[in-house]
Design a protein around this motif. Sequence first.
Motif, PDB file in Angstrom:
ATOM      1  N   ALA A  58       0.825  -1.205   0.000  1.00 38.08           N
ATOM      2  CA  ALA A  58       0.000   0.000   0.000  1.00 38.08           C
ATOM      3  C   ALA A  58       0.861   1.258   0.000  1.00 38.08           C
ATOM      4  O   ALA A  58       1.772   1.394   0.825  1.00 38.08           O
ATOM      5  CB  ALA A  58      -0.915   0.000   1.219  1.00 38.08           C
ATOM      6  N   GLY A  59       0.583   2.144  -0.938  1.00 33.86           N
ATOM      7  CA  GLY A  59       1.267   3.425  -0.997  1.00 33.86           C
ATOM      8  C   GLY A  59       2.548   3.428  -1.791  1.00 33.86           C
ATOM      9  O   GLY A  59       3.014   4.486  -2.204  1.00 33.86           O
ATOM     10  N   GLU A  60       3.169   2.266  -1.981  1.00 33.01           N
ATOM     11  CA  GLU A  60       4.429   2.217  -2.711  1.00 33.01           C
ATOM     12  C   GLU A  60       4.220   2.518  -4.193  1.00 33.01           C
ATOM     13  O   GLU A  60       3.145   2.301  -4.749  1.00 33.01           O
ATOM     14  CB  GLU A  60       5.075   0.836  -2.584  1.00 33.01           C
ATOM     15  N   ALA A  61       5.279   3.012  -4.832  1.00 31.86           N
ATOM     16  CA  ALA A  61       5.270   3.216  -6.271  1.00 31.86           C
ATOM     17  C   ALA A  61       6.480   2.504  -6.864  1.00 31.86           C
ATOM     18  O   ALA A  61       7.460   2.230  -6.171  1.00 31.86           O
ATOM     19  CB  ALA A  61       5.307   4.700  -6.613  1.00 31.86           C
ATOM     20  N   GLU A  62       6.382   2.199  -8.154  1.00 33.37           N
ATOM     21  CA  GLU A  62       7.467   1.482  -8.832  1.00 33.37           C
ATOM     22  C   GLU A  62       7.767   2.129 -10.179  1.00 33.37           C
ATOM     23  O   GLU A  62       6.843   2.471 -10.925  1.00 33.37           O
ATOM     24  CB  GLU A  62       7.081   0.013  -9.047  1.00 33.37           C
ATOM     25  N   GLN A  91       5.261  14.293  -3.130  1.00 35.29           N
ATOM     26  CA  GLN A  91       4.061  15.124  -3.039  1.00 35.29           C
ATOM     27  C   GLN A  91       2.833  14.288  -2.684  1.00 35.29           C
ATOM     28  O   GLN A  91       1.909  14.770  -2.025  1.00 35.29           O
ATOM     29  CB  GLN A  91       3.843  15.861  -4.355  1.00 35.29           C
ATOM     30  N   GLU A  92       2.827  13.027  -3.136  1.00 35.62           N
ATOM     31  CA  GLU A  92       1.716  12.131  -2.858  1.00 35.62           C
ATOM     32  C   GLU A  92       1.900  11.374  -1.543  1.00 35.62           C
ATOM     33  O   GLU A  92       1.123  10.484  -1.222  1.00 35.62           O
ATOM     34  CB  GLU A  92       1.554  11.143  -4.019  1.00 35.62           C
ATOM     35  N   HIS A  93       2.971  11.702  -0.811  1.00 31.77           N
ATOM     36  CA  HIS A  93       3.264  11.116   0.503  1.00 31.77           C
ATOM     37  C   HIS A  93       3.439   9.601   0.431  1.00 31.77           C
ATOM     38  O   HIS A  93       3.022   8.867   1.344  1.00 31.77           O
ATOM     39  CB  HIS A  93       2.166  11.488   1.515  1.00 31.77           C
ATOM     40  N   ARG A  94       4.049   9.142  -0.639  1.00 32.42           N
ATOM     41  CA  ARG A  94       4.347   7.710  -0.764  1.00 32.42           C
ATOM     42  C   ARG A  94       5.600   7.381   0.038  1.00 32.42           C
ATOM     43  O   ARG A  94       6.555   8.165   0.054  1.00 32.42           O
ATOM     44  CB  ARG A  94       4.514   7.324  -2.228  1.00 32.42           C
ATOM     45  N   PRO A  95       5.643   6.227   0.706  1.00 37.60           N
ATOM     46  CA  PRO A  95       6.790   5.918   1.563  1.00 37.60           C
ATOM     47  C   PRO A  95       8.030   5.450   0.805  1.00 37.60           C
ATOM     48  O   PRO A  95       9.156   5.690   1.253  1.00 37.60           O
ATOM     49  CB  PRO A  95       6.259   4.793   2.471  1.00 37.60           C
ATOM     50  N   GLN A 154      10.303   8.786   2.742  1.00 41.28           N
ATOM     51  CA  GLN A 154      10.020   9.427   4.020  1.00 41.28           C
ATOM     52  C   GLN A 154      11.300   9.769   4.748  1.00 41.28           C
ATOM     53  O   GLN A 154      11.452  10.844   5.307  1.00 41.28           O
ATOM     54  CB  GLN A 154       9.147   8.518   4.882  1.00 41.28           C
ATOM     55  N   GLY A 155      12.271   8.844   4.726  1.00 35.81           N
ATOM     56  CA  GLY A 155      13.549   9.104   5.381  1.00 35.81           C
ATOM     57  C   GLY A 155      14.273  10.267   4.748  1.00 35.81           C
ATOM     58  O   GLY A 155      14.844  11.119   5.417  1.00 35.81           O
ATOM     59  N   SER A 156      14.238  10.341   3.400  1.00 34.36           N
ATOM     60  CA  SER A 156      14.890  11.441   2.710  1.00 34.36           C
ATOM     61  C   SER A 156      14.244  12.766   3.061  1.00 34.36           C
ATOM     62  O   SER A 156      14.905  13.779   3.234  1.00 34.36           O
ATOM     63  CB  SER A 156      14.823  11.216   1.195  1.00 34.36           C
ATOM     64  N   ALA A 157      12.913  12.763   3.170  1.00 33.32           N
ATOM     65  CA  ALA A 157      12.221  14.007   3.498  1.00 33.32           C
ATOM     66  C   ALA A 157      12.544  14.450   4.919  1.00 33.32           C
ATOM     67  O   ALA A 157      12.737  15.630   5.186  1.00 33.32           O
ATOM     68  CB  ALA A 157      10.714  13.823   3.332  1.00 33.32           C
TER      69      ALA A 157
END
Length: 292
Positions: A58-62, A91-95, A154-157
């Motif tokens: 959930a939430g991940e992108a590839e 921007q989409e708050h993906r982890p 998230q860690g980078s942000a």
Amino acid sequence: MVAVDWFEGPREALAGLFELADDSPAAVSRYRELGRVLVARDGVTVIGHLQLIAGERAGEAEVKSLAVREDRQGAGVGRMLVERAVAVCRQEHRPTLLVATAAADTRVLGFYQRLGFRLLRVERDVFTPQAGYPAMEVDGIPLRDQVWLSLDLQGSARAGTAAATGLRVTRHTERLDELAAFYRDGLGLTEIGRFRDHDGCDGVLLEVPGTGTHLELTTGGGHGAPSPHPQSLLVLYLGEEKAVRAAASRLAADPVTPANPYWAAHATTFQDPDGFQVVLVPEHWEPGKVAR
């Protein structure tokens, strides 16, 4: 001028780029219509693409497919596409942003790792005849296994805006090959790409190892080289005196005296082929530390 935006037309128009990214037509046909596609355009001409789909969790992108037209490779277009995809996912708050590529292709693996991706896992026997892939090798390595990499968004942000900010310093020259050799072979910067006849200009892209910072050297286009100034300096923190001595040995040139007395006392300065000074510091860079 290269611009990156969303592609809204039929994916068939990008068939050549999808084929460049994946050697299995059967595999491409299964995923080509999925997700969203970013394209890099030079004017109205599409020169690269990146397909962004949902990940398994959930939430991940590839990043499912990425390719740049062969005559435009090495000019930073692929990096532009990935950086835009990363910005979109943040921007989409993906982890997490994932990508999978061939274990045999060390050049592509290095490309993603320079962008901050980390090795995640290996899948064996993905690129098989049964999956539509011909038997082939990459740099003498059989094409068989697939490597997954991930970028923790998230860690980078949380690390602050500097983690999401890239820096490229561009300098024009009339001695491109000589200047590139000085920074690559002498100072140890890594050549990551070249381009020719881009609006009349040729160029070389160099990376400062371990930083993601680039030095872009360009020539042509009807522009002359800038005049050097004694206080226009490139300062490299090499971490130890041994590294400074090694660079000095490769340059095989005598140091020069900088205008700033601080650098005269704490570093070694050389002059590049265009007359600009490069300061080599035998210390590690410490963010937040005021040098003087």
